[in-house]
Design a protein around this motif. Structure first.
Motif, PDB file in Angstrom:
ATOM      1  N   SER A  22      -8.125   6.054  -6.325  1.00  0.00           N
ATOM      2  CA  SER A  22      -7.104   5.094  -6.733  1.00  0.00           C
ATOM      3  C   SER A  22      -6.110   4.784  -5.617  1.00  0.00           C
ATOM      4  CB  SER A  22      -6.351   5.605  -7.963  1.00  0.00           C
ATOM      5  OG  SER A  22      -5.537   6.711  -7.630  1.00  0.00           O
ATOM      6  N   PHE A  23      -6.137   5.559  -4.537  1.00  0.00           N
ATOM      7  CA  PHE A  23      -5.141   5.383  -3.477  1.00  0.00           C
ATOM      8  C   PHE A  23      -5.167   3.990  -2.837  1.00  0.00           C
ATOM      9  CE2 PHE A  23      -3.326   5.935   0.763  1.00  0.00           C
ATOM     10  CZ  PHE A  23      -2.082   6.420   0.403  1.00  0.00           C
ATOM     11  N   PRO A  24      -6.325   3.425  -2.487  1.00  0.00           N
ATOM     12  CA  PRO A  24      -6.305   2.076  -1.893  1.00  0.00           C
ATOM     13  C   PRO A  24      -5.662   1.037  -2.813  1.00  0.00           C
ATOM     14  CG  PRO A  24      -8.429   3.092  -1.530  1.00  0.00           C
ATOM     15  CD  PRO A  24      -7.674   3.991  -2.476  1.00  0.00           C
ATOM     16  N   HIS A  25      -5.916   1.152  -4.112  1.00  0.00           N
ATOM     17  CA  HIS A  25      -5.302   0.234  -5.065  1.00  0.00           C
ATOM     18  C   HIS A  25      -3.783   0.406  -5.080  1.00  0.00           C
ATOM     19  CE1 HIS A  25      -4.397  -1.966  -8.704  1.00  0.00           C
ATOM     20  NE2 HIS A  25      -3.811  -0.879  -9.177  1.00  0.00           N
ATOM     21  N   LEU A  26      -3.343   1.649  -5.086  1.00  0.00           N
ATOM     22  CA  LEU A  26      -1.908   1.921  -5.096  1.00  0.00           C
ATOM     23  C   LEU A  26      -1.254   1.414  -3.817  1.00  0.00           C
ATOM     24  CD1 LEU A  26      -1.831   5.527  -6.586  1.00  0.00           C
ATOM     25  CD2 LEU A  26      -1.296   3.380  -7.745  1.00  0.00           C
ATOM     26  N   MET A  27      -1.931   1.614  -2.685  1.00  0.00           N
ATOM     27  CA  MET A  27      -1.381   1.158  -1.414  1.00  0.00           C
ATOM     28  C   MET A  27      -1.267  -0.368  -1.399  1.00  0.00           C
ATOM     29  SD  MET A  27      -0.029   2.085   1.367  1.00  0.00           S
ATOM     30  CE  MET A  27      -0.484   3.715   1.837  1.00  0.00           C
ATOM     31  N   ALA A  28      -2.266  -1.054  -1.937  1.00  0.00           N
ATOM     32  CA  ALA A  28      -2.231  -2.523  -1.989  1.00  0.00           C
ATOM     33  C   ALA A  28      -1.113  -3.001  -2.917  1.00  0.00           C
ATOM     34  CB  ALA A  28      -3.571  -3.061  -2.459  1.00  0.00           C
ATOM     35  N   ALA A  29      -0.947  -2.327  -4.044  1.00  0.00           N
ATOM     36  CA  ALA A  29       0.080  -2.714  -5.010  1.00  0.00           C
ATOM     37  C   ALA A  29       1.486  -2.449  -4.474  1.00  0.00           C
ATOM     38  CB  ALA A  29      -0.124  -1.965  -6.326  1.00  0.00           C
ATOM     39  N   CYS A  30       1.602  -1.507  -3.548  1.00  0.00           N
ATOM     40  CA  CYS A  30       2.912  -1.117  -3.014  1.00  0.00           C
ATOM     41  C   CYS A  30       3.029  -1.451  -1.527  1.00  0.00           C
ATOM     42  CB  CYS A  30       3.131   0.376  -3.246  1.00  0.00           C
ATOM     43  SG  CYS A  30       3.079   0.844  -4.982  1.00  0.00           S
ATOM     44  N   ALA A  31       2.360  -2.504  -1.090  1.00  0.00           N
ATOM     45  CA  ALA A  31       2.319  -2.844   0.336  1.00  0.00           C
ATOM     46  C   ALA A  31       3.712  -3.088   0.909  1.00  0.00           C
ATOM     47  CB  ALA A  31       1.423  -4.060   0.559  1.00  0.00           C
ATOM     48  N   ALA A  32       4.554  -3.799   0.190  1.00  0.00           N
ATOM     49  CA  ALA A  32       5.900  -4.099   0.701  1.00  0.00           C
ATOM     50  C   ALA A  32       6.717  -2.819   0.853  1.00  0.00           C
ATOM     51  CB  ALA A  32       6.613  -5.076  -0.223  1.00  0.00           C
ATOM     52  N   GLU A  33       6.613  -1.937  -0.123  1.00  0.00           N
ATOM     53  CA  GLU A  33       7.363  -0.681  -0.084  1.00  0.00           C
ATOM     54  C   GLU A  33       6.843   0.234   1.023  1.00  0.00           C
ATOM     55  OE1 GLU A  33       6.079  -2.146  -2.722  1.00  0.00           O
ATOM     56  OE2 GLU A  33       7.603  -2.284  -4.280  1.00  0.00           O
ATOM     57  N   ALA A  34       5.513   0.268   1.186  1.00  0.00           N
ATOM     58  CA  ALA A  34       4.915   1.080   2.244  1.00  0.00           C
ATOM     59  C   ALA A  34       5.310   0.551   3.616  1.00  0.00           C
ATOM     60  CB  ALA A  34       3.396   1.102   2.105  1.00  0.00           C
ATOM     61  N   SER A  35       5.353  -0.756   3.749  1.00  0.00           N
ATOM     62  CA  SER A  35       5.750  -1.374   5.014  1.00  0.00           C
ATOM     63  C   SER A  35       7.211  -1.056   5.344  1.00  0.00           C
ATOM     64  CB  SER A  35       5.550  -2.886   4.926  1.00  0.00           C
ATOM     65  OG  SER A  35       5.880  -3.502   6.129  1.00  0.00           O
ATOM     66  N   ALA A  36       8.074  -1.120   4.349  1.00  0.00           N
ATOM     67  CA  ALA A  36       9.495  -0.810   4.566  1.00  0.00           C
ATOM     68  C   ALA A  36       9.669   0.645   4.993  1.00  0.00           C
ATOM     69  CB  ALA A  36      10.300  -1.090   3.293  1.00  0.00           C
ATOM     70  N   TYR A  37       8.935   1.545   4.366  1.00  0.00           N
ATOM     71  CA  TYR A  37       9.013   2.960   4.733  1.00  0.00           C
ATOM     72  C   TYR A  37       8.478   3.155   6.155  1.00  0.00           C
ATOM     73  CZ  TYR A  37       8.170   7.980   4.750  1.00  0.00           C
ATOM     74  OH  TYR A  37       8.152   9.313   5.084  1.00  0.00           O
ATOM     75  N   GLY A  38       7.376   2.522   6.471  1.00  0.00           N
ATOM     76  CA  GLY A  38       6.808   2.618   7.823  1.00  0.00           C
ATOM     77  C   GLY A  38       7.753   2.084   8.886  1.00  0.00           C
TER      78      GLY A  38
END
Length: 75
Positions: A22-38
């Motif tokens: 399920s991780f790829p789906h979660l990463m896609a759904a949270c792309a903006a949040e992951a990008s901000a953290y990165g």
């Protein structure tokens, strides 16, 4: 009170694989949040700076909340 029963290894690995799928789906759904953290991590580790604990805590919490909410929806 009885001691909790140990979970069989096969069941543990099955649940782990399910979560990892399920991780790829979660990463896609949270792309903006992951990008901000990165971006926060990258900005705070430029040059000779070390990332300090809690420096990007707000961004991490937002990402974690996004993962948690989307994981609940996926069930």
């Amino acid at each position: 009170m009885a001691a909790p029963r140990a979970m069989p290894r096969r069941e543990v690995w099955s649940r782990t694989r399910e979560k990892l799928r399920s991780f790829p789906h979660l990463m896609a759904a949270c792309a903006a949040e992951a990008s901000a953290y990165g971006r926060c991590v990258a900005a705070n580790t430029q040059g000779s700076k070390d990332l300090r604990k809690d420096k990007c805590a707000n961004e991490f919490q937002v990402l974690k909340n996004c993962f948690t909410e989307n994981a609940k929806k996926a069930r």
